[in-house]
Design a protein around this motif. Sequence first.
Motif, PDB file in Angstrom:
ATOM      1  N   TYR A 125       7.692  -6.596 -33.779  1.00  0.00           N
ATOM      2  CA  TYR A 125       8.568  -6.475 -32.857  1.00  0.00           C
ATOM      3  C   TYR A 125       8.990  -7.496 -31.946  1.00  0.00           C
ATOM      4  N   ASN A 146      11.069  -9.044 -28.577  1.00  0.00           N
ATOM      5  CA  ASN A 146      11.560  -8.568 -27.276  1.00  0.00           C
ATOM      6  C   ASN A 146      11.936  -9.575 -26.330  1.00  0.00           C
ATOM      7  N   GLY A 185      14.027  -2.867 -32.388  1.00  0.00           N
ATOM      8  CA  GLY A 185      13.695  -1.470 -33.090  1.00  0.00           C
ATOM      9  C   GLY A 185      12.587  -1.528 -33.917  1.00  0.00           C
ATOM     10  N   PHE A 188      13.216  -4.313 -26.193  1.00  0.00           N
ATOM     11  CA  PHE A 188      12.604  -4.442 -27.400  1.00  0.00           C
ATOM     12  C   PHE A 188      13.286  -4.135 -28.507  1.00  0.00           C
TER      13      PHE A 188
END
Lengths: 108, 120
Positions: free
Chosen positions: A86, A88, A101, A99
């Motif tokens: 992830y 962010n 996906g 964030f």
Amino acid sequence: SSELTQDPAVSVALGQTVRITCQGDNLRNYYASWSQQKPGQAPVLLIYAQNTRPSGIPDRFSGSRSGNTASLTITGTQAEDEADYYCNSRDNSGNHVVFGGGTKLTVL
Amino acid sequence: QVQLQESGPGLVKPSQTLSLTCTVSGGSIGGGFYWSWIRQHPGKGLEWIGYIYYSGSTYYNPSLESRVIISVDTSKNQFSLKLRYVTAADTAVYYCAREDSSAYSWFDPWGQGILVTVSS
């Protein structure tokens, strides 16, 4: 608010290099951070401030940015790198967090 | 080494309030960091809920802002999440995490997470 876009799934052969990308307009102003999440576990920070690794994170993980796209590169991918990744960052207001996906990495 | 631990009910009834607490150990909750809540719906990605600074200032995800309150108790080294009027769509694993308060926004460490199910 802003959005971060990641490819849902990426695969890589064992020992090869893979790049996972994260795209968003806010990335022109704010660095992305990257976290790794394995099944049933909490995420773990991999990269922050674009290309800084916390203590204990192997140096095969690296980060970069070009324009509105941040990238996480894994050099010499290991079987244990199979996980969800992830990105962010802050949104354009600077006050909120967004964030991506997530990208599911499969090691072949 | 800072550690975070979520606690609270694992089952909440629809329309009620979800209440969770995060206990910080190995370091002070004061100064230099934001203290955040993040959730993950089953099989889905991460969703930022909001954060609080030790002074009490807060920022929330606009999509949840009308239902969320995050508070801090510096004397107990804890911060808490309240999410009102829950529905089945609020069923998720809820994580607390420490976030850098600069422009970089990184989360470390994370708590282990707590599954909260909304069901009658």
